[in-house]
Design a protein around this motif. Structure first.
Motif, PDB file in Angstrom:
ATOM      1  N   UNK A  86     -33.639  18.674 -17.186  1.00  0.00           N
ATOM      2  CA  UNK A  86     -32.186  18.496 -17.164  1.00  0.00           C
ATOM      3  C   UNK A  86     -31.837  17.012 -17.098  1.00  0.00           C
ATOM      4  N   UNK A 132     -28.509  14.433 -15.923  1.00  0.00           N
ATOM      5  CA  UNK A 132     -27.245  14.326 -15.213  1.00  0.00           C
ATOM      6  C   UNK A 132     -26.710  12.912 -15.336  1.00  0.00           C
ATOM      7  N   UNK A 158     -24.283  10.169 -13.144  1.00  0.00           N
ATOM      8  CA  UNK A 158     -23.678   9.935 -11.831  1.00  0.00           C
ATOM      9  C   UNK A 158     -22.901   8.624 -11.850  1.00  0.00           C
ATOM     10  N   UNK A 176     -20.543   6.429  -6.149  1.00  0.00           N
ATOM     11  CA  UNK A 176     -19.869   7.133  -5.078  1.00  0.00           C
ATOM     12  C   UNK A 176     -19.486   8.562  -5.397  1.00  0.00           C
ATOM     13  N   UNK A 177     -19.999   9.090  -6.516  1.00  0.00           N
ATOM     14  CA  UNK A 177     -19.676  10.468  -6.909  1.00  0.00           C
ATOM     15  C   UNK A 177     -20.957  11.292  -7.032  1.00  0.00           C
ATOM     16  N   UNK A 178     -20.802  12.611  -7.088  1.00  0.00           N
ATOM     17  CA  UNK A 178     -21.956  13.464  -7.282  1.00  0.00           C
ATOM     18  C   UNK A 178     -22.400  13.496  -8.731  1.00  0.00           C
ATOM     19  N   UNK A 179     -23.671  13.841  -8.976  1.00  0.00           N
ATOM     20  CA  UNK A 179     -24.154  13.969 -10.357  1.00  0.00           C
ATOM     21  C   UNK A 179     -23.413  15.070 -11.113  1.00  0.00           C
ATOM     22  N   UNK A 235     -23.833  17.509 -14.539  1.00  0.00           N
ATOM     23  CA  UNK A 235     -24.786  18.024 -15.524  1.00  0.00           C
ATOM     24  C   UNK A 235     -24.340  17.665 -16.933  1.00  0.00           C
ATOM     25  N   UNK A 248     -29.532  20.332 -20.979  1.00  0.00           N
ATOM     26  CA  UNK A 248     -30.749  21.008 -20.559  1.00  0.00           C
ATOM     27  C   UNK A 248     -31.591  21.206 -21.806  1.00  0.00           C
ATOM     28  N   UNK A 285     -29.633  10.401 -14.637  1.00  0.00           N
ATOM     29  CA  UNK A 285     -30.768  10.952 -13.893  1.00  0.00           C
ATOM     30  C   UNK A 285     -31.387  12.099 -14.674  1.00  0.00           C
ATOM     31  N   UNK A 326     -34.665  20.911  -6.929  1.00  0.00           N
ATOM     32  CA  UNK A 326     -34.332  20.141  -8.126  1.00  0.00           C
ATOM     33  C   UNK A 326     -34.739  18.712  -7.817  1.00  0.00           C
ATOM     34  N   UNK A 345     -35.122  14.856  -8.715  1.00  0.00           N
ATOM     35  CA  UNK A 345     -34.480  13.877  -9.589  1.00  0.00           C
ATOM     36  C   UNK A 345     -35.395  12.695  -9.848  1.00  0.00           C
ATOM     37  N   UNK A 346     -35.250  12.136 -11.044  1.00  0.00           N
ATOM     38  CA  UNK A 346     -35.907  10.879 -11.357  1.00  0.00           C
ATOM     39  C   UNK A 346     -35.215   9.728 -10.650  1.00  0.00           C
ATOM     40  N   UNK A 347     -35.787   8.571 -10.822  1.00  0.00           N
ATOM     41  CA  UNK A 347     -35.310   7.382 -10.111  1.00  0.00           C
ATOM     42  C   UNK A 347     -33.984   6.866 -10.647  1.00  0.00           C
ATOM     43  N   UNK A 389     -29.459   2.815 -14.515  1.00  0.00           N
ATOM     44  CA  UNK A 389     -28.052   2.402 -14.488  1.00  0.00           C
ATOM     45  C   UNK A 389     -27.724   1.748 -15.829  1.00  0.00           C
TER      46      UNK A 389
END
Lengths: 116, 110
Positions: free
Chosen positions: B34, B36, B38, B41-44, B46, B49, B89, B98, B100-102, B105
């Protein structure tokens, strides 16, 4: 409604305080998660609730206490936190009762927590 | 242990160019991968896939490839815009988690 709502958006608390983070979703999802994210790092899983039962605790210290009152709500109770616990706390949900590779996770906007 | 690495911590590109982000994983054989987005200051959120038997997946200006032999996924944004600036991500599922990769940016420069 495809939203996961988290409150509060920001929280500053002292090391002796007790506070709670709240998360709500109305998508009928049966799995809900708490993640912790430090600056410039990926989200790290803390807890998973599957069908309102705690299914995963990723060795999180007991000063973090999750609660799932019903299928739409998820709380994270905080007590005696340390400054290093300051982070963005993310709630997420997914359709099935467990994390599935072929199912997306929906994330809330997060609560920015600062422990002083 | 599972390791998911995104090779660039930061990537700057000129508006209109194609951005290519890389996700490499080890010690894992995922059936799906998957991606994502981000914002600070916010959530990832989607994005896409892709299954192990799909070589490529597209959605508007986004394209994802998945090479299970190389254990690598590439994420492309064509005709990039400043609004595409965010952290991207990749994520794999394993052991009811789940991972996540590093993250990379991305900054698109007008």
């Amino acid at each position: 409604d495809t939203e996961v709502t988290q409150t509060p958006k920001h929280l500053v608390m002292g090391m002796t305080n007790k506070k709670s983070l709240k998360c709500e979703q109305h998508m009928g999802h049966r799995a809900m998660y708490w993640y912790k994210q430090k600056a410039k790092k990926p989200p790290e899983l803390m807890f998973v609730y599957s069908y309102e039962k705690l299914s995963i605790n990723e060795s999180v210290p007991s000063r973090f206490s999750p609660e799932c009152p019903n299928s739409s709500l998820l709380n994270l109770h905080l007590h005696a936190l340390q400054p290093e616990d300051s982070a963005l706390y993310l709630c997420a949900s997914s359709q099935d009762g467990t994390v599935k590779a072929n199912t997306e996770a929906f994330f809330g906007q997060g609560t920015r927590l600062t422990v002083v | 242990s599972q390791k998911i690495e995104q090779n660039s911590e930061a990537l700057n590109i000129q508006e209109g160019k194609t951005a290519t982000l890389t996700c490499n994983y080890t010690n894992y054989s995922p059936a799906y991968l998957q991606w994502y987005r981000q914002d600070p200051g916010r959530g990832p959120v989607f994005l896409l896939l892709i299954r192990e038997n799909e070589k490529e997946k597209r959605k508007e200006r986004l394209k994802v490839t998945f090479d299970t032999t190389l254990k690598q996924s590439l994420f492309h944004i064509t005709a990039s815009q400043p609004a595409d600036s965010a952290t991207y991500l990749c994520a794999l599922v394993g052991a009811n988690n789940l991972f996540f990769g590093t993250g990379t940016r991305l900054t698109v420069i007008p």
